[in-house]
Design a protein around this motif. Structure first.
Motif, mmCIF file in Angstrom:
data_model
loop_
_atom_site.group_PDB
_atom_site.id
_atom_site.type_symbol
_atom_site.label_atom_id
_atom_site.label_comp_id
_atom_site.label_asym_id
_atom_site.label_seq_id
_atom_site.Cartn_x
_atom_site.Cartn_y
_atom_site.Cartn_z
ATOM 1 N N GLY A 221 43.266 49.846 34.167
ATOM 2 C CA GLY A 221 42.149 50.192 35.036
ATOM 3 C C GLY A 221 42.123 49.309 36.275
ATOM 4 N N ARG A 222 41.061 49.466 37.063
ATOM 5 C CA ARG A 222 40.877 48.656 38.268
ATOM 6 C C ARG A 222 40.269 47.303 37.905
ATOM 7 N NH1 ARG A 222 43.489 50.061 43.002
ATOM 8 N NH2 ARG A 222 43.547 52.334 43.212
ATOM 9 N N THR A 223 40.676 46.270 38.638
ATOM 10 C CA THR A 223 40.117 44.935 38.410
ATOM 11 C C THR A 223 38.697 44.876 38.930
ATOM 12 O OG1 THR A 223 42.327 43.979 38.664
ATOM 13 C CG2 THR A 223 40.451 42.476 38.871
ATOM 14 N N ASP A 224 37.774 44.332 38.109
ATOM 15 C CA ASP A 224 36.373 44.273 38.514
ATOM 16 C C ASP A 224 36.099 42.991 39.304
ATOM 17 O OD1 ASP A 224 36.100 42.148 36.720
ATOM 18 O OD2 ASP A 224 35.109 43.342 35.179
ATOM 19 N N ALA A 225 34.819 42.779 39.651
ATOM 20 C CA ALA A 225 34.440 41.642 40.501
ATOM 21 C C ALA A 225 34.712 40.302 39.833
ATOM 22 C CB ALA A 225 32.957 41.754 40.878
ATOM 23 N N ASP A 226 34.772 40.256 38.497
ATOM 24 C CA ASP A 226 35.041 39.016 37.774
ATOM 25 C C ASP A 226 36.522 38.786 37.526
ATOM 26 O OD1 ASP A 226 32.371 38.231 37.562
ATOM 27 O OD2 ASP A 226 32.055 39.519 35.815
ATOM 28 N N GLY A 227 37.364 39.706 38.001
ATOM 29 C CA GLY A 227 38.794 39.559 37.770
ATOM 30 C C GLY A 227 39.254 40.104 36.433
ATOM 31 N N LEU A 228 38.409 40.900 35.775
ATOM 32 C CA LEU A 228 38.765 41.490 34.485
ATOM 33 C C LEU A 228 39.195 42.939 34.677
ATOM 34 C CD1 LEU A 228 35.859 40.151 32.249
ATOM 35 C CD2 LEU A 228 38.236 39.380 32.237
ATOM 36 N N THR A 229 40.127 43.379 33.849
ATOM 37 C CA THR A 229 40.632 44.746 33.903
ATOM 38 C C THR A 229 40.664 45.326 32.499
ATOM 39 O OG1 THR A 229 42.034 44.227 35.809
ATOM 40 C CG2 THR A 229 42.571 46.212 34.572
ATOM 41 N N ARG A 230 40.173 46.543 32.363
ATOM 42 C CA ARG A 230 40.217 47.214 31.066
ATOM 43 C C ARG A 230 41.584 47.873 30.884
ATOM 44 N NH1 ARG A 230 36.556 48.587 27.384
ATOM 45 N NH2 ARG A 230 34.877 47.909 28.770
ATOM 46 N N VAL A 231 42.240 47.557 29.781
ATOM 47 C CA VAL A 231 43.535 48.141 29.450
ATOM 48 C C VAL A 231 43.341 49.075 28.263
ATOM 49 C CG1 VAL A 231 45.913 47.675 28.728
ATOM 50 C CG2 VAL A 231 44.729 46.068 30.248
ATOM 51 N N THR A 232 43.761 50.322 28.411
ATOM 52 C CA THR A 232 43.590 51.319 27.364
ATOM 53 C C THR A 232 44.933 51.627 26.721
ATOM 54 O OG1 THR A 232 41.762 52.320 28.586
ATOM 55 C CG2 THR A 232 42.758 53.638 26.844
ATOM 56 N N VAL A 321 47.881 42.380 41.145
ATOM 57 C CA VAL A 321 46.745 41.600 40.639
ATOM 58 C C VAL A 321 46.699 40.273 41.382
ATOM 59 C CG1 VAL A 321 45.684 40.545 38.610
ATOM 60 C CG2 VAL A 321 46.979 42.670 38.369
ATOM 61 N N ASP A 322 45.604 39.992 42.078
ATOM 62 C CA ASP A 322 45.454 38.729 42.793
ATOM 63 C C ASP A 322 45.105 37.610 41.826
ATOM 64 O OD1 ASP A 322 45.901 40.221 45.030
ATOM 65 O OD2 ASP A 322 43.801 40.280 45.678
ATOM 66 N N LEU A 323 45.695 36.432 42.024
ATOM 67 C CA LEU A 323 45.498 35.300 41.120
ATOM 68 C C LEU A 323 44.853 34.134 41.846
ATOM 69 C CD1 LEU A 323 48.905 35.207 39.182
ATOM 70 C CD2 LEU A 323 46.792 36.398 38.554
ATOM 71 N N SER A 324 43.983 33.421 41.133
ATOM 72 C CA SER A 324 43.392 32.199 41.658
ATOM 73 C C SER A 324 44.304 31.020 41.321
ATOM 74 C CB SER A 324 42.020 31.969 41.027
ATOM 75 O OG SER A 324 42.149 31.670 39.640
#
Length: 476
Positions: A221-232, A321-324
């Protein structure tokens, strides 16, 4: 006739927009009846959308925007998301295209009688699908887009040899949609799909043993504002058993953690995730040992970016995916196995080295320079890109980074190497003054550059922006 109808709708829409620009002057009781009639009429647009998408797909509408696929036309011209464009094309094919009936497998020593029986059964199923599709067209005209999307989503779970088959169940679902609300329709159809899968038999009259295996999938899925992504995950039973067996040891307190079991404050689900990460790291370490350490996650950043970074800074990677900084440390991406110097003004990579295939170093250089696909409006990440020769290899174009740009698979095939406008297809080129990759459409249209967030966040874009002495130097 179509032109006059569109004129009427456009004029009426403009008048409605003016009328509803001040809703404080409207009374619900006064407008309710007319608005209910309007929404009932707009429900028919779902079928119109599907029909137009079918026509665009059938007639190669992608060529209108210099692409090979109608999806690009729907995205560029109608402003649809890629997901919505694909959804409309799929609904159009389901209603107006030729039904897809699974072909019976041919056995090596099949006699003529058995082969004839198989062909007859396939033709019977195709005829039934055509009849169902004809009914579905009529029903779809009265069903709104929301319900049609629910039907499309639920039918994805249907097995290849389900009974009733795809088209029959599609028609039944459209019939039910006329009397059911969206959520009730979803519940009804999920149960209907379950029953159809249980009743399904292949051409030998036996249940298809590979039905679940054919539907295996992983979706990001798309990365949310917290940097989390749902994988199905869609996992067949055997692989599910293996996955659970591998994850189970990680649930023990203290596993994959520096804390002692007594001090392990992670939840059970967090421990399970950490175990999966450990499995992936183990696989990757083995693969990198075999390939002498070639990285699979690549960062694009400048030294100045790194110096200015804080805990909230994000850096683009070839995965999209952008990384901190914290993410980078946690993944252990702190080595300097590969460093690339970019021109300080144009941000074009400096030459690394006549072979046709781009080297891993050249692909990394392309990613550093542009981050995502160079095609205007595309944000496919670096790991999905192919190295494209700006001057075609067949025309003597060298395989060096001054002649290479990164294009995703779809847009790589949209490029016209001959640059002659054939099939209304354009081409990409590098503007040597700005360092930007430009898409030149067929005809006389101006060149277009990629202005997506992914492209602008690449190291190359950052350098070009800083080096521009005045606004006139920045591409528009």
């Amino acid at each position: 006739m179509l032109s006059s109808l569109v004129d009427d709708i456009a004029n009426a829409t403009n008048e409605l927009s003016v009328l509803f620009s001040h809703p404080e002057h409207l009374d619900f009781a006064d407008v309710r009846g007319d608005m209910e009639r309007l929404y009932a009429a707009l429900d028919k647009f779902a079928a119109i959308d599907a029909a137009f998408a079918f026509v665009a797909d059938r007639d190669g509408a992608g060529s209108a925007v210099g692409a090979n696929h109608a999806t690009q036309y729907l995205v560029d011209v109608l402003g649809l998301s890629r997901a919505e464009a694909l959804s409309r094309i799929k609904r159009g094919r389901d209603l107006f295209g030729e039904p897809e009936v699974p072909e019976p497998p041919r056995e090596p020593e099949e006699d003529e009688a058995r082969a004839r029986t198989r062909r007859q059964e396939q033709e019977r199923r195709r005829a039934a699908a055509r009849r169902a599709r004809e009914k579905a067209r009529k029903r779809a005209a009265a069903i709104n887009a929301e319900k049609q999307k629910i039907i499309q989503q639920c039918l994805r779970d249907l097995n290849e040899h389900a009974c009733p088959a795809y088209d029959e169940l599609h028609e039944q679902a459209l019939a039910e949609a006329s009397t059911r609300g969206p959520e009730d329709l979803r519940r009804w159809l999920r149960e209907a799909v379950r029953r159809a899968n249980l009743a399904g038999r292949d051409y030998d009259g036996e249940k298809d043993p590979c039905a679940a295996w054919k539907k295996r999938a992983i979706l990001f899925g798309r990365t949310d504002a917290d940097g989390l992504t749902r994988v199905t995950l869609q996992v067949p039973r055997a692989e599910l058993a293996l996955l659970k067996a591998l994850i189970q040891p990680g649930y023990a307190p203290g596993t994959n953690a520096s804390d002692s079991p007594a001090d392990d404050a992670r939840t059970r689900t967090q421990r399970g995730f950490d175990q999966l990460t450990a499995i992936l790291r183990s696989y990757e370490n083995g693969r990198q040992d075999a390939r002498r350490g070639v990285a699979s996650i690549v960062l694009s950043l400048t030294a100045e970016d790194l110096a200015r970074a804080d805990r909230d800074s994000l850096f683009p990677t070839n995965t999209g995916v952008d990384l901190s900084a914290g993410d980078i440390i946690r993944l252990g991406l702190s080595g300097t196995d590969f460093l690339l110097e970019l021109d300080p003004v144009t941000a074009l990579p400096l030459n690394l080295g006549r072979t046709r295939l781009a080297s891993i170093e050249q692909k990394l250089a392309i990613f550093a320079a542009q981050g995502v696909c160079a095609w205007a409006g595309c944000d496919k990440p670096g790991m999905e890109l192919e190295a494209h020769h700006v001057i075609a290899w067949k025309d003597g174009g060298p395989t060096n980074i001054s002649n290479l740009v990164g294009l995703c698979r779809e847009h790589h095939r949209c490029n016209n190497d001959n640059r002659d406008g054939h099939r209304n297809m354009g081409h990409v080129d590098i503007n040597r003054a700005t360092g930007r990759v430009e898409h030149h459409p067929a005809g006389t249209g101006p060149p277009r550059t990629n202005e997506t967030t992914g492209y602008r966040s690449s190291a190359g874009a950052t350098i070009r922006h800083r080096a521009a002495p005045n606004p006139a130097r920045q591409p528009t």
